[in-house]
Motif scaffolding. Structure first.
Motif: not given
Length: 470
Positions: A58-62, A134-147
């Protein structure tokens, strides 16, 4: 990628057929020619790839809930015994009982204004909680581009779907079908919140919802994790959402004698395992967990809250609303979860119970749990519903978040309103009226629903070497 794929296809008719027909039954003209029959080629044998064990963390909680819209605030309020239960304010409540209603919520910054005005609240809660995860899990716009968007999925369910949209549609229909919202059907269906969130993110992996009444969230979490374990995805948003505090839904639950009638003192209405409990308190909100394959999470430097160890689901096959009196379905569910995940029963020392504050189900579940863990003297149990009420399809998800936060903080939240425990309930097992310390080895979260659905999921502190029996 999608654009190039679509432009390479021939135009399709409205029925999904290619506009240029290919006739395969035309006969050759002229002299018939002999055709040499060739032996069929043996199919190429492909070796089955070696299966590697893929761990899920688990890497993010919303969360969007009656006691907080940020995971840390949500859990801090639970630890402090803050109740979200009160009288209804969103409509005339003279004929209706106490609920756990979200009083202050804004989707600003999370959902586009035009969409926000049109969709049902269960979709608003779902999208907001999903993006917060996603925000809590550190999935930023830059990370999204790499997924790899083909390996990212959304599996978030709902028990009731768009009840308010449906009710508004019925009222409009009394005048004319021409007065109905054209989105009445799409925004009433249980899958649409998950679908819209996937569209918003551009995630093209598995995208669907599961609706198993109040076991919905756990079933979604289990199936989302299985997509990762099987190697089909690397990242999944999973959980549940419901917003059924409406006259039609409340009236239905009142008709089947499900709700508490303790309206004079709202914060005392939800009292799991207490002798004077008289029914559950309906709540609303959403919980979403970001589940991720361990190596994928480590590669992007994600924080890891806990590890998902496994889960299971069974059916009572007994009654529409009542649990099996012997609790056999619950016991079987727990036993299967332990067996399939390889967890020793003595390692489970914390259970977040379903415990809805209904006369039959609370004791029924408690006795089934004790039968499974009767030799475990360290076991502690609580019910998040004592403060949040019952979020229906969203309940299991916010309770899973409570479990993950308990693992992270080392604190178990109290059981509110447990003043006179029912006969046969061991108060040494139940958490008291204030928070308690606990060094969690393995935690189990239970959920059950109308129709006889039972589900449970297992989490443990993340250890680089994986779970090992103590």
């Amino acid at each position: 990628m999608m654009t190039s794929l679509m432009t390479s296809l021939e135009p399709l008719s409205m029925f999904g057929l290619n506009s240029t027909r290919v006739h395969t039954n035309t006969k050759p003209h002229g002299k018939t020619m002999a055709i040499a029959v060739q032996p069929a080629k043996e199919p190429t044998t492909k070796k089955k790839p070696v299966t590697t064990y893929r761990r899920v963390v688990v890497t993010g909680l919303g969360v969007v809930s009656p006691v907080g819209h940020v995971a840390d605030v949500f859990y801090e309020n639970l630890l402090n015994g803050v109740s979200g239960i009160s009288e209804i304010e969103s409509f005339d409540c003279d004929q209706f009982p106490t609920v756990s209603e979200i009083k202050s919520f804004s989707a600003d910054g999370w959902v586009a204004p035009k969409l926000s005005r049109r969709v049902d609240k269960f979709i608003l809660y779902l999208i907001t909680a999903g993006k917060k995860a996603l925000e809590d899990g550190g999935v930023t716009e830059d990370v999204m581009k790499q997924l790899d968007i083909a390996r990212c999925g959304v599996l978030i369910g709902s028990a009731m779907g768009g009840v308010k949209v449906l009710q508004d549609g019925i009222e409009a229909l009394r005048v004319s079908y021409k007065k109905m919202n054209p989105f009445s059907v799409p925004f009433a269906t249980t899958n649409m919140g998950s679908a819209i969130l996937a569209m918003d993110l551009g995630w093209m992996g598995p995208n669907y919802s599961i609706s198993t009444a109040c076991a919905t969230s756990n079933n979604c979490i289990i199936n989302a994790a299985n997509h990762i374990i099987r190697g089909e995805t690397d990242m999944m948003l999973s959980g549940g959402s419901d917003a059924a505090i409406t006259p039609i839904a409340l009236g239905g639950f009142i008709a089947c004698n499900g709700l508490s009638e303790r309206n004079s003192d709202p914060t005392k209405a939800s009292r799991p395992w207490d002798m004077s409990r008289d029914g559950f308190v309906m709540g609303e909100g959403a919980g979403v967990l970001l589940l991720e394959e361990l190596e994928h999470a480590k590669a992007r430097g994600a924080k890891i809250y806990a590890e998902y160890l496994g889960g299971s689901f069974t059916s009572d096959a007994y009654h529409v609303t009542d649990p099996h009196p012997d609790g056999t379905g619950i016991s079987l569910c727990i036993e299967k979860a332990l067996s399939q995940s390889g967890v020793a029963r003595e390692d489970v020392n914390y259970i977040n119970a379903h415990a809805t504050s209904t006369p039959a189900r609370d004791v029924n579940e408690y006795e089934a749990i004790i039968r499974c863990f009767n030799e475990n003297s360290e076991l502690k149990m609580n019910s998040t519903k004592s403060m949040t009420g019952h979020l229906l399809g969203g309940a299991g998800a916010i309770e899973a978040i409570a479990v993950v936060k308990a693992i992270q903080t080392g604190w178990l939240h109290p059981n509110l309103n447990l003043e006179n425990p029912d006969v046969g309930v061991d108060t040494n097992v139940l958490v008291g009226g204030t928070k308690e310390r606990c060094d969690i080895k393995v935690a189990l979260s239970n959920s059950a629903g109308y129709g006889g659905h039972n589900s449970c999921i297992l989490f443990a502190p993340y250890n680089s070497d994986g779970y090992h029996h103590a």
